[in-house]
Design an enzyme around this catalytic site. Sequence first.
Site, short mmCIF file in Angstrom:
data_model
loop_
_atom_site.label_atom_id
_atom_site.label_comp_id
_atom_site.label_asym_id
_atom_site.label_seq_id
_atom_site.Cartn_x
_atom_site.Cartn_y
_atom_site.Cartn_z
N GLU A 128 19.25 18.03 -5.44
CA GLU A 128 19.77 16.90 -4.67
C GLU A 128 20.97 16.29 -5.36
O GLU A 128 21.26 16.60 -6.53
CB GLU A 128 18.66 15.84 -4.47
CG GLU A 128 17.50 16.36 -3.63
CD GLU A 128 16.42 15.33 -3.40
OE1 GLU A 128 15.50 15.62 -2.62
OE2 GLU A 128 16.48 14.23 -3.98
N SER A 166 0.81 -1.23 0.00
CA SER A 166 0.00 0.00 0.00
C SER A 166 0.84 1.27 0.00
O SER A 166 0.44 2.29 0.55
CB SER A 166 -0.93 0.00 1.22
OG SER A 166 -0.18 -0.03 2.43
N GLN A 180 11.07 11.84 2.34
CA GLN A 180 11.18 13.27 2.65
C GLN A 180 11.40 14.12 1.40
O GLN A 180 10.83 15.21 1.27
CB GLN A 180 12.36 13.49 3.62
CG GLN A 180 12.17 12.86 4.98
CD GLN A 180 13.42 13.00 5.85
OE1 GLN A 180 14.47 13.43 5.38
NE2 GLN A 180 13.30 12.61 7.09
N ARG A 231 20.64 4.47 -7.44
CA ARG A 231 19.48 5.30 -7.80
C ARG A 231 19.79 6.78 -7.66
O ARG A 231 20.35 7.22 -6.66
CB ARG A 231 18.29 4.94 -6.90
CG ARG A 231 17.11 5.87 -7.08
CD ARG A 231 15.90 5.38 -6.32
NE ARG A 231 16.05 5.46 -4.88
CZ ARG A 231 15.78 6.53 -4.14
NH1 ARG A 231 15.42 7.67 -4.74
NH2 ARG A 231 15.89 6.49 -2.83
N HIS A 269 22.16 5.19 2.05
CA HIS A 269 21.97 6.64 2.11
C HIS A 269 23.07 7.21 3.00
O HIS A 269 23.30 6.72 4.11
CB HIS A 269 20.60 6.98 2.69
CG HIS A 269 20.17 8.37 2.39
ND1 HIS A 269 20.79 9.48 2.97
CD2 HIS A 269 19.21 8.86 1.58
CE1 HIS A 269 20.20 10.58 2.51
NE2 HIS A 269 19.24 10.24 1.67
N HIS A 329 19.39 1.80 2.52
CA HIS A 329 18.25 2.69 2.28
C HIS A 329 17.34 2.22 1.15
O HIS A 329 16.12 2.27 1.28
CB HIS A 329 18.78 4.08 1.95
CG HIS A 329 17.72 5.09 1.64
ND1 HIS A 329 16.77 5.49 2.57
CD2 HIS A 329 17.44 5.79 0.49
CE1 HIS A 329 15.97 6.40 2.03
NE2 HIS A 329 16.35 6.59 0.76
N ARG A 381 24.77 9.45 -4.18
CA ARG A 381 24.73 8.80 -2.87
C ARG A 381 25.84 7.78 -2.68
O ARG A 381 26.40 7.66 -1.59
CB ARG A 381 23.37 8.13 -2.66
CG ARG A 381 22.26 9.12 -2.47
CD ARG A 381 20.92 8.43 -2.34
NE ARG A 381 19.86 9.42 -2.15
CZ ARG A 381 18.57 9.12 -2.06
NH1 ARG A 381 18.18 7.87 -2.13
NH2 ARG A 381 17.67 10.08 -1.89
#
Length: 501
Positions: free
Chosen positions: A116, A11, A48, A379, A236, A344, A283
């Site tokens: 980012e 979900s 976030q 990613r 992360h 992460h 990252r």
Amino acid sequence: MKKTDLLIIGSGIAGLFFAIKIGKKRPDLSIVVMTKDKVQSSNTQLAQGGIAVVTDCIQDSFEKHIQDTIQAGGGLCDEEIVKMVVHQAPDRLEELISIGVSFDKNKSGIWDLGLEGGHSQHRILHHRDLSGAEIEKKLIDTIKQLSNITLLEDHLVIDVNTKMKRGETRCTGAFYCDKINNKVKYIGAKTIVLSTGGCGQVFKNTTNPEIATGDGIAIASRAGALIKDMEYIQFHPTALYEENKNPFFLISEAVRGFGAYVINENQKRFIFKDDIRGELATRDIVSQSISKELEISGKECVYLDCRHLDFDEFYSHFPSITEYCKTIGLHPKTDLIPIVPVAHYQCGGINVNKYSQTNIKNLYAIGECSRTGLHGKNRLASNSLLEALVFAHQASDHIDSIIDEVSFSSKKFMLKFNESLMSADSDYFVELKKELQTMMTFFYVGKDFDFEEIVDKIESMKMLTVALLLKKQKITAQLVEFTNMLTVAKIIIGQNEKKWL
């Protein structure tokens, strides 16, 4: 026997967005969304950062986003998939906005785009530092308005059922634990969509919630689905360091994009030694740089320095991060924030094509549990929510076109276990889980490891859980989750071994 046209397992953003897309398109279909905890308990809820979308075609472009994604992925991305995702992004964004999802704008009324690590341009749409919670809430609100969708909380899927037909394996339904009524049950389905998230709980140090036990990977693997690139677990770089914490609290990538520095115990910035982009490197590079610094210093953590930033603006952008820091006695305006890299995101997973199809007929996978070819070995920040939206769209279009040709299986099923669940042995699984997490964390951060020794240990843990199952002849949620963790751990180890050979 209970049955539904479509069974969606999970979900988060992937499962709910897919349910909404297909539910609106096909009000004649019966759709069940099963989630093993409460509907809002997902990685989406914790996200976030936001969603990477090209909205400014003067400063930015699709080509720049494509190249940033491929570069971050170490050249291992599927370029055609990257192009598809990036080009679809504006349309998927509009669909989110149409159901009421709100993203921040500046005083001029245009998008307040964040920057980012790994991105060459500001292109991250966000809702302060609560983007995932905002998206999840609006998705849940929309789901509840669709009468053909049934949402079942506290329902843990154990396995999908398959059968051979005309020389191919087909998915026909699923066994699940109804944790509310303490029963093991079966549901028939024309099509099953796995949207179960990642596997961060396989590791001792992770940002993932306790539910992230790799269930979808394990379920798909046992059904015979192809699992690919599971060795690419993304760490992360900026999780808030708290001793004996699980999960760790995440300090968003966007904080470094806002201008925060990563410094060592001597308050010196050190990432520039490894990459000219410094804190805005991808990252994997930032995580490796921090890990190297920790190895040299022998310290438990490095620090995120926000003291030079405009604090009013900082608090406006990152209220949840600021408030959490305060709960443990830290104030970003005056204090250094201790950080470490932790597990992460799962870049690999259930291998799917551009329509989210697995190699098992009528079994699809979307979101973090899938391996689409978008991420490669690392990613790019804020591409995960985007990937979920695009592949949910792709799956909904494809399933809409073929589901009328799919029939329910008429085969009757006999449960192998007593229907009632047991609740004992919780301490037993807690200790086994800690042992597995410690072993897998050491495997990823340690230099000396023996593949055969680790696999043997995983196998011995499997034998212990099977022995307990045979003795009790009952199933618990803990047993199911731990078995899934063992399955996923073995896949990760095996795919790492191939890489190292």
